[in-house]
Motif scaffolding. Structure first.
Motif, PDB file in Angstrom:
ATOM      1  N   ILE A  78       0.843  -1.341   0.030  1.00 38.89           N
ATOM      2  CA  ILE A  78       0.103   0.130   0.078  1.00 38.89           C
ATOM      3  C   ILE A  78       0.899   1.271  -0.012  1.00 38.89           C
ATOM      4  CG2 ILE A  78      -1.566   1.096   1.417  1.00 38.89           C
ATOM      5  CD1 ILE A  78      -2.879  -1.418   2.198  1.00 38.89           C
ATOM      6  N   PHE A  79       1.992   1.246   0.754  1.00 42.79           N
ATOM      7  CA  PHE A  79       2.866   2.221   0.824  1.00 42.79           C
ATOM      8  C   PHE A  79       3.876   2.618  -0.275  1.00 42.79           C
ATOM      9  CE2 PHE A  79       1.275   1.876   5.159  1.00 42.79           C
ATOM     10  CZ  PHE A  79       0.434   3.131   5.466  1.00 42.79           C
ATOM     11  N   ALA A  80       4.257   1.349  -0.881  1.00 44.97           N
ATOM     12  CA  ALA A  80       5.271   1.164  -1.780  1.00 44.97           C
ATOM     13  C   ALA A  80       4.885   1.617  -3.060  1.00 44.97           C
ATOM     14  CB  ALA A  80       5.992  -0.050  -1.785  1.00 44.97           C
ATOM     15  N   LEU A  81       3.636   1.152  -3.693  1.00 45.81           N
ATOM     16  CA  LEU A  81       3.263   1.361  -5.106  1.00 45.81           C
ATOM     17  C   LEU A  81       2.189   2.509  -5.171  1.00 45.81           C
ATOM     18  CD1 LEU A  81       2.716  -2.462  -5.805  1.00 45.81           C
ATOM     19  CD2 LEU A  81       4.598  -1.118  -6.219  1.00 45.81           C
ATOM     20  N   GLN A  82       2.283   2.930  -6.217  1.00 40.66           N
ATOM     21  CA  GLN A  82       1.358   4.117  -6.675  1.00 40.66           C
ATOM     22  C   GLN A  82       0.029   3.377  -6.901  1.00 40.66           C
ATOM     23  OE1 GLN A  82       2.836   6.060  -9.948  1.00 40.66           O
ATOM     24  NE2 GLN A  82       3.968   7.676  -8.611  1.00 40.66           N
ATOM     25  N   ASN A  83      -0.018   2.174  -7.485  1.00 37.76           N
ATOM     26  CA  ASN A  83      -1.320   1.558  -7.888  1.00 37.76           C
ATOM     27  C   ASN A  83      -1.165  -0.023  -7.392  1.00 37.76           C
ATOM     28  OD1 ASN A  83      -3.532   0.407  -8.954  1.00 37.76           O
ATOM     29  ND2 ASN A  83      -2.959   0.213 -10.874  1.00 37.76           N
ATOM     30  N   PRO A  84      -1.590  -0.057  -5.980  1.00 39.60           N
ATOM     31  CA  PRO A  84      -1.174  -1.563  -5.243  1.00 39.60           C
ATOM     32  C   PRO A  84      -2.192  -2.339  -5.478  1.00 39.60           C
ATOM     33  CG  PRO A  84      -2.114   0.275  -3.559  1.00 39.60           C
ATOM     34  CD  PRO A  84      -1.986   1.188  -4.982  1.00 39.60           C
ATOM     35  N   THR A  85      -3.607  -1.816  -6.277  1.00 44.89           N
ATOM     36  CA  THR A  85      -4.660  -2.890  -6.133  1.00 44.89           C
ATOM     37  C   THR A  85      -4.438  -4.080  -6.754  1.00 44.89           C
ATOM     38  OG1 THR A  85      -6.112  -0.915  -6.673  1.00 44.89           O
ATOM     39  CG2 THR A  85      -7.084  -3.005  -6.970  1.00 44.89           C
ATOM     40  N   PRO A  86      -3.837  -4.607  -8.141  1.00 46.16           N
ATOM     41  CA  PRO A  86      -3.586  -5.724  -8.515  1.00 46.16           C
ATOM     42  C   PRO A  86      -2.688  -6.587  -7.616  1.00 46.16           C
ATOM     43  CG  PRO A  86      -3.203  -3.890 -10.216  1.00 46.16           C
ATOM     44  CD  PRO A  86      -3.405  -3.352  -8.966  1.00 46.16           C
ATOM     45  N   PRO A  87      -1.660  -6.122  -7.112  1.00 44.91           N
ATOM     46  CA  PRO A  87      -0.806  -7.043  -6.013  1.00 44.91           C
ATOM     47  C   PRO A  87      -1.645  -7.361  -4.870  1.00 44.91           C
ATOM     48  CG  PRO A  87       0.448  -5.016  -6.283  1.00 44.91           C
ATOM     49  CD  PRO A  87      -0.870  -4.925  -7.435  1.00 44.91           C
ATOM     50  N   LEU A  88      -2.513  -6.357  -4.496  1.00 46.24           N
ATOM     51  CA  LEU A  88      -3.322  -6.466  -3.214  1.00 46.24           C
ATOM     52  C   LEU A  88      -4.397  -7.796  -3.606  1.00 46.24           C
ATOM     53  CD1 LEU A  88      -3.780  -3.055  -1.831  1.00 46.24           C
ATOM     54  CD2 LEU A  88      -2.511  -5.049  -0.712  1.00 46.24           C
ATOM     55  N   MET A  89      -4.936  -7.515  -4.756  1.00 44.26           N
ATOM     56  CA  MET A  89      -5.994  -8.490  -5.149  1.00 44.26           C
ATOM     57  C   MET A  89      -5.101 -10.039  -5.083  1.00 44.26           C
ATOM     58  SD  MET A  89      -8.239  -6.483  -8.059  1.00 44.26           S
ATOM     59  CE  MET A  89      -8.363  -7.751  -8.850  1.00 44.26           C
ATOM     60  N   ALA A  90      -4.062 -10.049  -5.778  1.00 44.39           N
ATOM     61  CA  ALA A  90      -3.225 -11.248  -5.541  1.00 44.39           C
ATOM     62  C   ALA A  90      -2.852 -11.931  -4.224  1.00 44.39           C
ATOM     63  CB  ALA A  90      -2.117 -11.142  -6.477  1.00 44.39           C
ATOM     64  N   ASN A  91      -2.731 -10.966  -3.507  1.00 46.92           N
ATOM     65  CA  ASN A  91      -2.434 -11.349  -2.223  1.00 46.92           C
ATOM     66  C   ASN A  91      -3.592 -11.656  -1.433  1.00 46.92           C
ATOM     67  OD1 ASN A  91       0.540 -11.158  -1.386  1.00 46.92           O
ATOM     68  ND2 ASN A  91       0.089  -9.300  -2.236  1.00 46.92           N
ATOM     69  N   ALA A  92      -4.564 -11.078  -1.743  1.00 52.46           N
ATOM     70  CA  ALA A  92      -6.053 -11.579  -1.232  1.00 52.46           C
ATOM     71  C   ALA A  92      -6.302 -12.985  -1.539  1.00 52.46           C
ATOM     72  CB  ALA A  92      -7.225 -10.705  -1.484  1.00 52.46           C
ATOM     73  N   PHE A  93      -6.213 -13.219  -2.945  1.00 52.03           N
ATOM     74  CA  PHE A  93      -6.296 -14.527  -3.447  1.00 52.03           C
ATOM     75  C   PHE A  93      -5.497 -15.592  -2.715  1.00 52.03           C
ATOM     76  CE2 PHE A  93      -4.570 -17.679  -6.347  1.00 52.03           C
ATOM     77  CZ  PHE A  93      -5.447 -18.515  -6.665  1.00 52.03           C
ATOM     78  N   LEU A  94      -4.207 -15.256  -2.497  1.00 52.75           N
ATOM     79  CA  LEU A  94      -3.135 -16.002  -1.831  1.00 52.75           C
ATOM     80  C   LEU A  94      -3.620 -16.270  -0.562  1.00 52.75           C
ATOM     81  CD1 LEU A  94      -0.290 -17.880  -1.998  1.00 52.75           C
ATOM     82  CD2 LEU A  94       0.619 -15.643  -1.043  1.00 52.75           C
ATOM     83  N   PHE A  95      -4.094 -15.198   0.353  1.00 53.71           N
ATOM     84  CA  PHE A  95      -4.532 -15.379   1.477  1.00 53.71           C
ATOM     85  C   PHE A  95      -5.727 -16.352   1.888  1.00 53.71           C
ATOM     86  CE2 PHE A  95      -6.420 -13.745   5.634  1.00 53.71           C
ATOM     87  CZ  PHE A  95      -5.441 -13.941   6.578  1.00 53.71           C
ATOM     88  N   ALA A  96      -6.732 -15.942   0.855  1.00 52.61           N
ATOM     89  CA  ALA A  96      -7.643 -17.211   1.070  1.00 52.61           C
ATOM     90  C   ALA A  96      -7.455 -18.606   0.615  1.00 52.61           C
ATOM     91  CB  ALA A  96      -8.800 -16.676  -0.206  1.00 52.61           C
TER      92      ALA A  96
END
Length: 158
Positions: free
Chosen positions: A45-63
């Motif tokens: 969230i703090f490192a990328l200007q557009n963190p949405t795609p990797p956050l979605m990927a990490n949500a998938f991995l977390f699930a």
């Protein structure tokens, strides 16, 4: 309450010795990654200007990790391992795709997947994931050469 928490970390005793070994390894991996994944999301969230795609990927991995953890606690070690290894492979593949293709540091994650498949499933599974990773890497490289990959979300400078 204390016994309920302990039950969360104790594996079923009706497993074979190979399943117990795989279950212990997977249990350690899942507990550590379930704890570290949200911390990594904060960094994104703090490192990328557009963190949405990797956050979605990490949500998938977390699930995937939570589903695998639940299956593991139910004593279904084989399905837990297969879900986790396949889900993690899909996660790394997506991250490679959005973070620079063949230049992505995430490509090293494939070595982890092959190692996990060999340790937790079988040598045949390790060969399968190695071949799958090689095919996907070749496809990404081909798309990259033809200019068909989306631009990387981060600048990768050598």
């Amino acid at each position: 309450m204390d016994t309920q928490i302990r039950h969360l970390f104790i594996l079923s005793s009706t497993l074979s010795s190979d399943e117990i070994r795989a279950a212990h390894i997977l249990n350690i991996i899942l507990l550590s990654t379930i704890i570290l994944n949200p911390l990594y999301c904060l960094i994104l969230i703090f490192a990328l200007q557009n963190p949405t795609p990797p956050l979605m990927a990490n949500a998938f991995l977390f699930a995937i990790q939570l589903i695998s953890f639940i299956r593991l606690k139910q004593g279904q070690v084989s399905s837990a391992v297969l879900i986790d290894v396949t889900g993690t492979w899909l996660y790394f593949s997506f991250m490679i795709f959005i973070f620079g293709g063949s230049q992505s540091p995430g490509i090293v994650g494939y070595f982890l997947i092959v190692l996990l498949a060999g340790l937790l499933i079988s040598s045949r599974a390790a060969y399968f994931y190695a071949a799958l990773s090689a095919i996907f890497s070749f496809a990404v490289f081909t798309l990259e050469i033809r200019g068909l990959l989306p631009p990387s979300l981060i600048a990768l400078n050598p």
